[in-house]
Design a protein around this motif. Structure first.
Motif, PDB file in Angstrom:
ATOM      1  N   VAL A  71      52.433  49.951  45.221  1.00  0.00           N
ATOM      2  CA  VAL A  71      52.880  48.702  44.604  1.00  0.00           C
ATOM      3  C   VAL A  71      51.644  47.987  44.075  1.00  0.00           C
ATOM      4  N   THR A  72      51.681  47.664  42.781  1.00  0.00           N
ATOM      5  CA  THR A  72      50.574  46.969  42.138  1.00  0.00           C
ATOM      6  C   THR A  72      51.076  45.616  41.643  1.00  0.00           C
ATOM      7  N   ILE A  73      50.386  44.557  42.054  1.00  0.00           N
ATOM      8  CA  ILE A  73      50.777  43.198  41.681  1.00  0.00           C
ATOM      9  C   ILE A  73      49.661  42.593  40.833  1.00  0.00           C
TER      10      ILE A  73
ATOM     11  N   ASN B 168      40.475  36.757  34.049  1.00  0.00           N
ATOM     12  CA  ASN B 168      41.259  35.697  34.689  1.00  0.00           C
ATOM     13  C   ASN B 168      42.340  36.230  35.598  1.00  0.00           C
ATOM     14  N   TYR B 169      42.483  37.556  35.629  1.00  0.00           N
ATOM     15  CA  TYR B 169      43.555  38.154  36.410  1.00  0.00           C
ATOM     16  C   TYR B 169      43.026  38.908  37.621  1.00  0.00           C
ATOM     17  N   SER B 170      43.856  38.968  38.634  1.00  0.00           N
ATOM     18  CA  SER B 170      43.575  39.773  39.821  1.00  0.00           C
ATOM     19  C   SER B 170      44.678  40.808  39.962  1.00  0.00           C
ATOM     20  N   VAL B 171      44.341  41.906  40.608  1.00  0.00           N
ATOM     21  CA  VAL B 171      45.299  42.978  40.858  1.00  0.00           C
ATOM     22  C   VAL B 171      45.194  43.358  42.332  1.00  0.00           C
ATOM     23  N   GLU B 172      46.322  43.291  43.033  1.00  0.00           N
ATOM     24  CA  GLU B 172      46.396  43.709  44.435  1.00  0.00           C
ATOM     25  C   GLU B 172      47.181  45.014  44.478  1.00  0.00           C
ATOM     26  N   THR B 173      46.654  46.006  45.195  1.00  0.00           N
ATOM     27  CA  THR B 173      47.315  47.304  45.291  1.00  0.00           C
ATOM     28  C   THR B 173      47.628  47.608  46.751  1.00  0.00           C
TER      29      THR B 173
END
Length: 81
Positions: free
Chosen positions: A58-60, A37-42
């Motif tokens: 930066v990782t969100i 259910n989660y996404s990760v933008e780097t």
């Protein structure tokens, strides 16, 4: 406008908060991952603080549906002069 543009703005905002005297002179969207259910933008940002150049990853992490951010991490990498 790419979907990662809003996350890039957040990444730059967080880097500016952490390193207020540094100027961001370049940035790159590295990748977007989906984990359940989660996404990760780097993102990778290049900063210059009084001729001291360094990179920050930066990782969100956020909920894919609601886009509610659960975690933002910053990692400073090797320094260039």
């Amino acid at each position: 406008i790419p979907s990662h543009a809003k996350w890039g703005k957040i990444a730059m905002q967080k880097a500016t908060e952490r390193y207020p005297s540094a100027k961001i002179y370049d940035y790159l969207h590295v990748k977007q991952e989906q984990r359940g259910n989660y996404s990760v933008e780097t993102f990778k940002l290049w900063l210059n603080d009084n001729n001291n150049r360094f990179e920050v990853i930066v990782t969100i992490h956020f909920d894919t549906k609601s886009e509610k951010i659960s975690k933002i991490s910053l990692q400073r990498l090797n320094t260039h002069t």
